[in-house]
Write a protein that holds these residues in place. Structure first.
Motif, PDB file in Angstrom:
ATOM      1  N   LEU A  52     -31.237  -5.052 -26.873  1.00 41.69           N
ATOM      2  CA  LEU A  52     -30.431  -4.794 -25.669  1.00 41.69           C
ATOM      3  C   LEU A  52     -29.750  -3.433 -25.733  1.00 41.69           C
ATOM      4  N   TYR A  53     -29.303  -3.057 -26.934  1.00 33.10           N
ATOM      5  CA  TYR A  53     -28.604  -1.776 -27.066  1.00 33.10           C
ATOM      6  C   TYR A  53     -29.558  -0.603 -26.848  1.00 33.10           C
ATOM      7  N   LEU A  54     -30.778  -0.723 -27.357  1.00 33.71           N
ATOM      8  CA  LEU A  54     -31.769   0.331 -27.130  1.00 33.71           C
ATOM      9  C   LEU A  54     -32.120   0.433 -25.652  1.00 33.71           C
ATOM     10  N   TRP A  55     -32.027  -0.679 -24.968  1.00 33.24           N
ATOM     11  CA  TRP A  55     -32.343  -0.702 -23.540  1.00 33.24           C
ATOM     12  C   TRP A  55     -31.187  -0.155 -22.697  1.00 33.24           C
ATOM     13  N   LEU A  56     -29.950  -0.540 -23.048  1.00 35.55           N
ATOM     14  CA  LEU A  56     -28.799  -0.183 -22.215  1.00 35.55           C
ATOM     15  C   LEU A  56     -27.981   0.994 -22.738  1.00 35.55           C
ATOM     16  N   GLY A  57     -27.885   1.137 -24.051  1.00 40.93           N
ATOM     17  CA  GLY A  57     -26.983   2.115 -24.640  1.00 40.93           C
ATOM     18  C   GLY A  57     -27.494   3.545 -24.551  1.00 40.93           C
ATOM     19  N   SER A  58     -26.586   4.482 -24.830  1.00 38.32           N
ATOM     20  CA  SER A  58     -26.970   5.900 -24.773  1.00 38.32           C
ATOM     21  C   SER A  58     -27.755   6.308 -26.022  1.00 38.32           C
ATOM     22  N   LYS A  59     -27.431   5.711 -27.158  1.00 37.90           N
ATOM     23  CA  LYS A  59     -28.146   5.929 -28.436  1.00 37.90           C
ATOM     24  C   LYS A  59     -27.955   7.322 -29.025  1.00 37.90           C
ATOM     25  N   HIS A  60     -27.156   8.173 -28.332  1.00 41.43           N
ATOM     26  CA  HIS A  60     -26.993   9.543 -28.826  1.00 41.43           C
ATOM     27  C   HIS A  60     -25.645   9.750 -29.511  1.00 41.43           C
ATOM     28  N   ARG A  61     -24.682   8.921 -29.178  1.00 41.41           N
ATOM     29  CA  ARG A  61     -23.367   9.080 -29.798  1.00 41.41           C
ATOM     30  C   ARG A  61     -23.396   8.567 -31.238  1.00 41.41           C
ATOM     31  N   ARG A  62     -22.487   9.083 -32.019  1.00 40.61           N
ATOM     32  CA  ARG A  62     -22.460   8.730 -33.441  1.00 40.61           C
ATOM     33  C   ARG A  62     -22.228   7.231 -33.635  1.00 40.61           C
ATOM     34  N   ARG A  63     -21.323   6.670 -32.840  1.00 42.04           N
ATOM     35  CA  ARG A  63     -21.021   5.247 -33.007  1.00 42.04           C
ATOM     36  C   ARG A  63     -22.228   4.377 -32.632  1.00 42.04           C
ATOM     37  N   ASP A  64     -23.034   4.874 -31.681  1.00 38.34           N
ATOM     38  CA  ASP A  64     -24.251   4.143 -31.329  1.00 38.34           C
ATOM     39  C   ASP A  64     -25.207   4.089 -32.519  1.00 38.34           C
ATOM     40  N   LYS A  65     -25.362   5.242 -33.157  1.00 41.19           N
ATOM     41  CA  LYS A  65     -26.274   5.325 -34.297  1.00 41.19           C
ATOM     42  C   LYS A  65     -25.775   4.478 -35.472  1.00 41.19           C
ATOM     43  N   VAL A  66     -24.444   4.515 -35.696  1.00 41.17           N
ATOM     44  CA  VAL A  66     -23.860   3.710 -36.784  1.00 41.17           C
ATOM     45  C   VAL A  66     -24.093   2.226 -36.530  1.00 41.17           C
ATOM     46  N   LEU A  67     -23.885   1.798 -35.275  1.00 43.31           N
ATOM     47  CA  LEU A  67     -24.082   0.401 -34.926  1.00 43.31           C
ATOM     48  C   LEU A  67     -25.538  -0.016 -35.113  1.00 43.31           C
ATOM     49  N   LEU A  68     -26.459   0.820 -34.673  1.00 45.81           N
ATOM     50  CA  LEU A  68     -27.879   0.485 -34.790  1.00 45.81           C
ATOM     51  C   LEU A  68     -28.321   0.427 -36.253  1.00 45.81           C
ATOM     52  N   VAL A  69     -27.802   1.346 -37.061  1.00 44.70           N
ATOM     53  CA  VAL A  69     -28.127   1.313 -38.490  1.00 44.70           C
ATOM     54  C   VAL A  69     -27.569   0.040 -39.134  1.00 44.70           C
ATOM     55  N   GLY A  70     -26.314  -0.291 -38.787  1.00 49.06           N
ATOM     56  CA  GLY A  70     -25.697  -1.498 -39.327  1.00 49.06           C
ATOM     57  C   GLY A  70     -26.462  -2.751 -38.935  1.00 49.06           C
ATOM     58  N   LEU A  71     -26.876  -2.818 -37.672  1.00 51.67           N
ATOM     59  CA  LEU A  71     -27.638  -3.977 -37.197  1.00 51.67           C
ATOM     60  C   LEU A  71     -29.011  -4.049 -37.870  1.00 51.67           C
ATOM     61  N   SER A  72     -29.611  -2.908 -38.100  1.00 52.42           N
ATOM     62  CA  SER A  72     -30.917  -2.883 -38.769  1.00 52.42           C
ATOM     63  C   SER A  72     -30.799  -3.382 -40.199  1.00 52.42           C
ATOM     64  N   LEU A  73     -29.747  -2.935 -40.905  1.00 53.24           N
ATOM     65  CA  LEU A  73     -29.537  -3.388 -42.283  1.00 53.24           C
ATOM     66  C   LEU A  73     -29.235  -4.887 -42.329  1.00 53.24           C
ATOM     67  N   ALA A  74     -28.430  -5.362 -41.361  1.00 50.81           N
ATOM     68  CA  ALA A  74     -28.127  -6.797 -41.301  1.00 50.81           C
ATOM     69  C   ALA A  74     -29.391  -7.606 -41.052  1.00 50.81           C
ATOM     70  N   SER A  75     -30.252  -7.103 -40.166  1.00 56.85           N
ATOM     71  CA  SER A  75     -31.506  -7.805 -39.860  1.00 56.85           C
ATOM     72  C   SER A  75     -32.405  -7.878 -41.086  1.00 56.85           C
ATOM     73  N   ILE A  76     -32.514  -6.767 -41.796  1.00 56.88           N
ATOM     74  CA  ILE A  76     -33.360  -6.728 -42.992  1.00 56.88           C
ATOM     75  C   ILE A  76     -32.833  -7.691 -44.055  1.00 56.88           C
ATOM     76  N   TYR A  77     -31.498  -7.671 -44.248  1.00 53.07           N
ATOM     77  CA  TYR A  77     -30.890  -8.550 -45.251  1.00 53.07           C
ATOM     78  C   TYR A  77     -31.131 -10.017 -44.924  1.00 53.07           C
ATOM     79  N   GLN A  78     -30.920 -10.397 -43.671  1.00 52.82           N
ATOM     80  CA  GLN A  78     -31.121 -11.797 -43.291  1.00 52.82           C
ATOM     81  C   GLN A  78     -32.598 -12.180 -43.376  1.00 52.82           C
ATOM     82  N   ALA A  79     -33.474 -11.276 -42.978  1.00 49.76           N
ATOM     83  CA  ALA A  79     -34.912 -11.563 -43.026  1.00 49.76           C
ATOM     84  C   ALA A  79     -35.385 -11.775 -44.463  1.00 49.76           C
ATOM     85  N   ILE A  80     -34.840 -11.009 -45.404  1.00 52.79           N
ATOM     86  CA  ILE A  80     -35.204 -11.161 -46.820  1.00 52.79           C
ATOM     87  C   ILE A  80     -34.822 -12.554 -47.315  1.00 52.79           C
ATOM     88  N   ASN A  81     -33.648 -13.044 -46.881  1.00 53.36           N
ATOM     89  CA  ASN A  81     -33.196 -14.376 -47.301  1.00 53.36           C
ATOM     90  C   ASN A  81     -34.052 -15.486 -46.716  1.00 53.36           C
TER      91      ASN A  81
END
Length: 362
Positions: A52-81
């Motif tokens: 949803l964020y990639l669809w709606l968000g601007s993705k260019h601001r620093r906080r957008d990038k931080v959020l997307l990186v955090g969500l990606s790491l969370a997804s990877i961690y949960q998927a590994i478990n």
């Protein structure tokens, strides 16, 4: 409208990241350990937020990038478990050959009935249908014991512990039992069972039935006693000269560090690995389900069948498993192993649980 939607997605995304991070902390407090449970849900939330964020968000601001990186790491961690409990992973327990003799088979049905549940007929119908060799019932009181007599009368061997505190336990067997022991490992009102079952082939199998308290505010402020009870059972099994099966409601998920400790110390295998989650709780809320009811076994066995059974009015689904004793294939399945650090962690877990129990008694 778009701005409001982005704000909501950001809030949900931050929650997913924090919840995933909290579960990494080596703390036993219930509000930390509770995030061990909903890994599938947190993975789904994280992936949804990314989409949803990639669809709606601007993705260019620093906080957008931080959020997307955090969500990606969370997804990877949960998927590994979660990965080991998907069909993509290799199985830990091999499938039994169809030509195995039935006299070497052992079928077990585990059901947390929910003590206040009055749908006795649903469970009795399932028992008649599956006709398990071993029937393990949890949260059973004297009312349940009496109500189930029409089906349990077919089980001549039994250990009955009716309790009014939701920790009653009833073990019924069509196969002979010996050395039936009821243990109270850390708390006077929380029983566990240790006994031996004689297979039709004459082989004796060591069986443990457990149901420790969950780390929730209404039961226990932390997971110390639950974790210690689970690890104590593992050490009891570790030096066994018999084939072993452990069954029950662990009030812990298959992918937790405590369950991993249990497997490493006991060297028991999990037949769900490579086959699926088989989530048994919560039967009433499909979006909030995870595997709480377990059957682990030694490498003497291979799997014939595992199945989550239909709804019986409880907050848990029953689970059914059929194993085949196949000692000629020993070492064909890789056992979990404990190293020195694992044993040190396990002993610390037991010490903390014993101290917590002693403090409560005082």
């Amino acid at each position: 409208m778009k701005k409001a939607a982005i704000t909501i997605i950001q809030a949900i995304g931050v929650f997913s990241i924090l919840a995933s991070a909290l579960s990494l902390l080596p703390l036993e407090n219930w509000y930390v350990r509770v995030f061990d449970f909903p890994r599938m849900q947190l993975l789904a939330l994280s992936l949804l937020c990314i989409t949803l964020y990639l669809w709606l968000g601007s993705k260019h601001r620093r906080r957008d990038k931080v959020l997307l990186v955090g969500l990606s790491l969370a997804s990877i961690y949960q998927a590994i478990n979660i990965y080991p409990y998907t069909a993509l992973a290799p199985v830990q327990v091999k499938q039994a050959k169809q030509d195995n003799r039935q006299e070497n088979e052992l079928s077990i049905m585990v059901s947390n009935v929910l003590m206040t549940n009055q749908n006795y007929g649903k469970l009795m119908s399932l028992v008649k249908q599956k006709n398990p060799d071993i029937l393990l019932l949890l949260e059973t009181d004297s009312v349940w014991q009496n109500a189930l007599e029409p089906v349990t009368q077919n089980y001549p061997y039994r250990v009955e512990i009716p309790l009014p505190n939701t920790y009653g336990m009833h073990l019924y067997s069509q196969l002979p039992l010996r050395q039936k022991r009821v243990k109270y490992l850390l708390e006077k009102e929380i029983p566990s069972i240790k006994t031996f079952i004689k297979l039709r082939s004459g082989i004796w199998v060591e069986l443990h039935a457990v149901h420790p308290k969950p780390p929730v505010p209404t039961e226990a402020p932390n997971s110390k006693k639950r974790d210690a009870e689970i690890v104590l059972v593992a050490y009891d099994i570790a030096d066994s000269d018999y084939p072993v099966v452990v069954a029950g409601d662990f009030n812990d998920v298959a992918w937790s560090r405590t369950t991993a400790l249990f497997q490493e110390v006991s060297k028991l295998l999990d037949p769900r690995v490579g086959r699926g989650l088989f989530s048994t709780f919560n039967a009433n809320y499909p979006p909030l389900r995870w595997p709480l009811d377990h059957v682990f076994h030694s490498d003497h066995f291979k799997l014939v069948q595992i199945e989550r059974l239909p709804y019986i009015g409880s907050d848990h689904f029953p689970i059914y498993i059929k194993l085949s004793f196949a000692p000629e294939n020993e070492y064909e399945q890789e056992e979990p192993e404990a190293d020195e650090d694992t044993h040190e962690e396990a002993m610390e877990t037991i010490e903390e649980g014993v101290e917590a129990a002693q403090e409560e008694e005082e």
